[in-house]
Design a protein around this motif. Structure first.
Motif, PDB file in Angstrom:
ATOM      1  N   ILE A   1      -0.637  -4.407   1.133  1.00 56.59           N
ATOM      2  CA  ILE A   1      -1.288  -3.102   1.031  1.00 56.59           C
ATOM      3  C   ILE A   1      -0.364  -2.057   1.622  1.00 56.59           C
ATOM      4  O   ILE A   1       0.226  -2.254   2.682  1.00 56.59           O
ATOM      5  N   HIS A   2      -0.226  -0.957   0.866  1.00 55.91           N
ATOM      6  CA  HIS A   2       0.721   0.084   1.265  1.00 55.91           C
ATOM      7  C   HIS A   2      -0.011   1.429   1.290  1.00 55.91           C
ATOM      8  O   HIS A   2      -0.770   1.738   0.371  1.00 55.91           O
ATOM      9  N   PRO A   3       0.245   2.239   2.336  1.00 56.84           N
ATOM     10  CA  PRO A   3      -0.514   3.490   2.461  1.00 56.84           C
ATOM     11  C   PRO A   3       0.042   4.654   1.645  1.00 56.84           C
ATOM     12  O   PRO A   3       0.373   5.710   2.192  1.00 56.84           O
ATOM     13  N   SER A   4       0.151   4.465   0.346  1.00 50.32           N
ATOM     14  CA  SER A   4       0.477   5.591  -0.544  1.00 50.32           C
ATOM     15  C   SER A   4       0.076   5.194  -1.952  1.00 50.32           C
ATOM     16  O   SER A   4      -0.225   4.033  -2.228  1.00 50.32           O
ATOM     17  N   LEU A   5       0.105   6.184  -2.811  1.00 47.38           N
ATOM     18  CA  LEU A   5      -0.150   5.921  -4.225  1.00 47.38           C
ATOM     19  C   LEU A   5       1.173   5.520  -4.860  1.00 47.38           C
ATOM     20  O   LEU A   5       1.901   6.347  -5.399  1.00 47.38           O
ATOM     21  N   LEU A   6       1.496   4.253  -4.756  1.00 51.56           N
ATOM     22  CA  LEU A   6       2.751   3.779  -5.346  1.00 51.56           C
ATOM     23  C   LEU A   6       2.744   4.071  -6.846  1.00 51.56           C
ATOM     24  O   LEU A   6       1.679   4.034  -7.466  1.00 51.56           O
ATOM     25  N   PRO A   7       3.873   4.394  -7.443  1.00 58.00           N
ATOM     26  CA  PRO A   7       5.237   4.295  -6.910  1.00 58.00           C
ATOM     27  C   PRO A   7       5.659   5.461  -6.016  1.00 58.00           C
ATOM     28  O   PRO A   7       6.815   5.482  -5.590  1.00 58.00           O
ATOM     29  N   SER A   8       4.767   6.417  -5.737  1.00 57.73           N
ATOM     30  CA  SER A   8       5.173   7.485  -4.825  1.00 57.73           C
ATOM     31  C   SER A   8       5.231   6.961  -3.398  1.00 57.73           C
ATOM     32  O   SER A   8       4.358   6.194  -2.991  1.00 57.73           O
ATOM     33  N   HIS A   9       6.191   7.400  -2.666  1.00 57.25           N
ATOM     34  CA  HIS A   9       6.282   7.153  -1.222  1.00 57.25           C
ATOM     35  C   HIS A   9       6.303   5.690  -0.829  1.00 57.25           C
ATOM     36  O   HIS A   9       5.427   5.190  -0.126  1.00 57.25           O
ATOM     37  N   ARG A  10       7.306   5.002  -1.340  1.00 56.25           N
ATOM     38  CA  ARG A  10       7.561   3.670  -0.792  1.00 56.25           C
ATOM     39  C   ARG A  10       8.108   3.847   0.622  1.00 56.25           C
ATOM     40  O   ARG A  10       8.606   4.908   0.973  1.00 56.25           O
ATOM     41  N   GLY A  11       8.019   2.817   1.439  1.00 54.53           N
ATOM     42  CA  GLY A  11       8.589   2.909   2.788  1.00 54.53           C
ATOM     43  C   GLY A  11       7.636   3.497   3.810  1.00 54.53           C
ATOM     44  O   GLY A  11       6.418   3.489   3.616  1.00 54.53           O
TER      45      GLY A  11
ATOM     46  N   VAL B   1       3.678  -8.595  -4.364  1.00 54.09           N
ATOM     47  CA  VAL B   1       4.993  -8.368  -3.766  1.00 54.09           C
ATOM     48  C   VAL B   1       6.066  -9.010  -4.627  1.00 54.09           C
ATOM     49  O   VAL B   1       5.957 -10.184  -5.013  1.00 54.09           O
ATOM     50  N   THR B   2       7.065  -8.213  -4.941  1.00 55.44           N
ATOM     51  CA  THR B   2       8.259  -8.731  -5.608  1.00 55.44           C
ATOM     52  C   THR B   2       9.443  -8.372  -4.721  1.00 55.44           C
ATOM     53  O   THR B   2       9.266  -7.738  -3.676  1.00 55.44           O
ATOM     54  N   GLU B   3      10.623  -8.737  -5.154  1.00 58.04           N
ATOM     55  CA  GLU B   3      11.730  -8.618  -4.213  1.00 58.04           C
ATOM     56  C   GLU B   3      12.030  -7.178  -3.801  1.00 58.04           C
ATOM     57  O   GLU B   3      12.358  -6.909  -2.659  1.00 58.04           O
ATOM     58  N   GLU B   4      11.867  -6.244  -4.723  1.00 57.46           N
ATOM     59  CA  GLU B   4      12.131  -4.851  -4.363  1.00 57.46           C
ATOM     60  C   GLU B   4      10.980  -4.307  -3.523  1.00 57.46           C
ATOM     61  O   GLU B   4       9.806  -4.446  -3.908  1.00 57.46           O
ATOM     62  N   LEU B   5      11.299  -3.683  -2.413  1.00 55.89           N
ATOM     63  CA  LEU B   5      10.283  -3.262  -1.444  1.00 55.89           C
ATOM     64  C   LEU B   5       9.269  -2.283  -2.050  1.00 55.89           C
ATOM     65  O   LEU B   5       9.653  -1.276  -2.641  1.00 55.89           O
ATOM     66  N   ASP B   6       7.985  -2.595  -1.884  1.00 59.26           N
ATOM     67  CA  ASP B   6       6.879  -1.729  -2.326  1.00 59.26           C
ATOM     68  C   ASP B   6       6.938  -1.394  -3.819  1.00 59.26           C
ATOM     69  O   ASP B   6       6.523  -0.312  -4.231  1.00 59.26           O
ATOM     70  N   ALA B   7       7.462  -2.335  -4.611  1.00 57.54           N
ATOM     71  CA  ALA B   7       7.648  -2.010  -6.028  1.00 57.54           C
ATOM     72  C   ALA B   7       6.965  -2.989  -6.982  1.00 57.54           C
ATOM     73  O   ALA B   7       7.078  -2.849  -8.197  1.00 57.54           O
ATOM     74  N   GLY B   8       6.251  -3.979  -6.462  1.00 59.93           N
ATOM     75  CA  GLY B   8       5.615  -4.963  -7.341  1.00 59.93           C
ATOM     76  C   GLY B   8       4.420  -4.374  -8.078  1.00 59.93           C
ATOM     77  O   GLY B   8       3.934  -3.294  -7.740  1.00 59.93           O
TER      78      GLY B   8
END
Ligand code: GRF
Length: 216
Positions: free
Chosen positions: A111-121, A143-150
């Motif tokens: 779980i990531h605190p943004s509306l991906l693909p905006s604001h990875r990291g 989760v895939t190998e690229e950070l926050d990009a799956g």
């Protein structure tokens, strides 16, 4: 009980998402059970509460010198031993090595605190405010190998209000997180959400990410 999905939750800090997942296993939103709560920090606040709830906890400490691949191997071993068939990353602050990610691909959610693909990291609330964006939220994704990009599974979305600051956004995003993460894990546990040929499928079709709007 035994055919419910055994899953592991990886944390580093507050662990509020882990507790939200635990609550959802108790009230039936997730047909599953947490078989391991694993933290890279012994002082992660939620470990005490996890233990109080009778959950198995494990600390696998890491420092700046820790070799990432060796760490991933050890982590995998602990998860395998727990019998988990899914890993839910919930504020786990270490980047996982490619072997770990490849091994658990399709069985690894974050779980990531943004509306991906905006604001990875990191520092997503700050960046949303600085950019003057209208929408913000959180995303559960494979989760895939690229950070926050799956591939995304579900998003919680809110409208940024005049006067919002990092603190208010963080609180509002977390409330959404506690709704969407149990929902995603519940789908997985029920076999509705699966990983096939490098993508997310939902009930036999390529999955289209669901969006949950913040309640007024
Ligand atoms: C959450 O905001 C999540 O999106 C991010 O880390 C935070 C973890 O919070 N990956 P908590 O430890 O679950 O309270």
């Amino acid at each position: 009980m035994s055919d419910t999905l055994p899953f592991a939750v990886l944390i580093s800090g507050r662990g509020s998402n882990m507790l939200a997942l635990a609550a959802a296993t108790r009230d039936g939103r997730i047909d599953g059970r947490i078989v391991a709560v694993i933290s890279d920090r012994a002082d992660a606040a939620a470990l005490v509460e996890a233990k109080r709830q009778g959950l198995a906890t494990e600390v696998l400490p890491a420092g700046p010198e820790t070799d990432r691949t060796a760490y991933g191997g050890e982590l995998s071993r602990i998860v395998e031993q727990s019998g988990a068939r899914l890993i839910a990353l919930a504020g786990f602050m270490r980047i996982l090595d490619s072997r770990f990610v490849a091994h658990w691909q399709g069985r690894l959610l974050n779980i990531h605190p943004s509306l991906l693909p905006s604001h990875r990291g990191l520092h997503t609330h700050r960046r949303v405010l600085a950019a003057g964006e209208r929408f913000h939220g959180c995303t559960v994704h494979f989760v895939t190998e690229e950070l926050d990009a799956g591939p995304g599974v579900i998003q919680g979305r809110l409208v940024v209000r005049p006067g919002d600051d990092e603190r208010s956004l963080s609180a509002r995003v977390q409330r959404l997180e506690h709704i969407i993460y149990p929902r995603a894990v519940g789908w997985f546990a029920a076999g509705r959400l699966v990983w096939r040929d490098g993508q997310a499928w939902f009930e036999g079709r390529p999955h289209r990410q669901e969006i949950v709007e913040e309640a007024e």
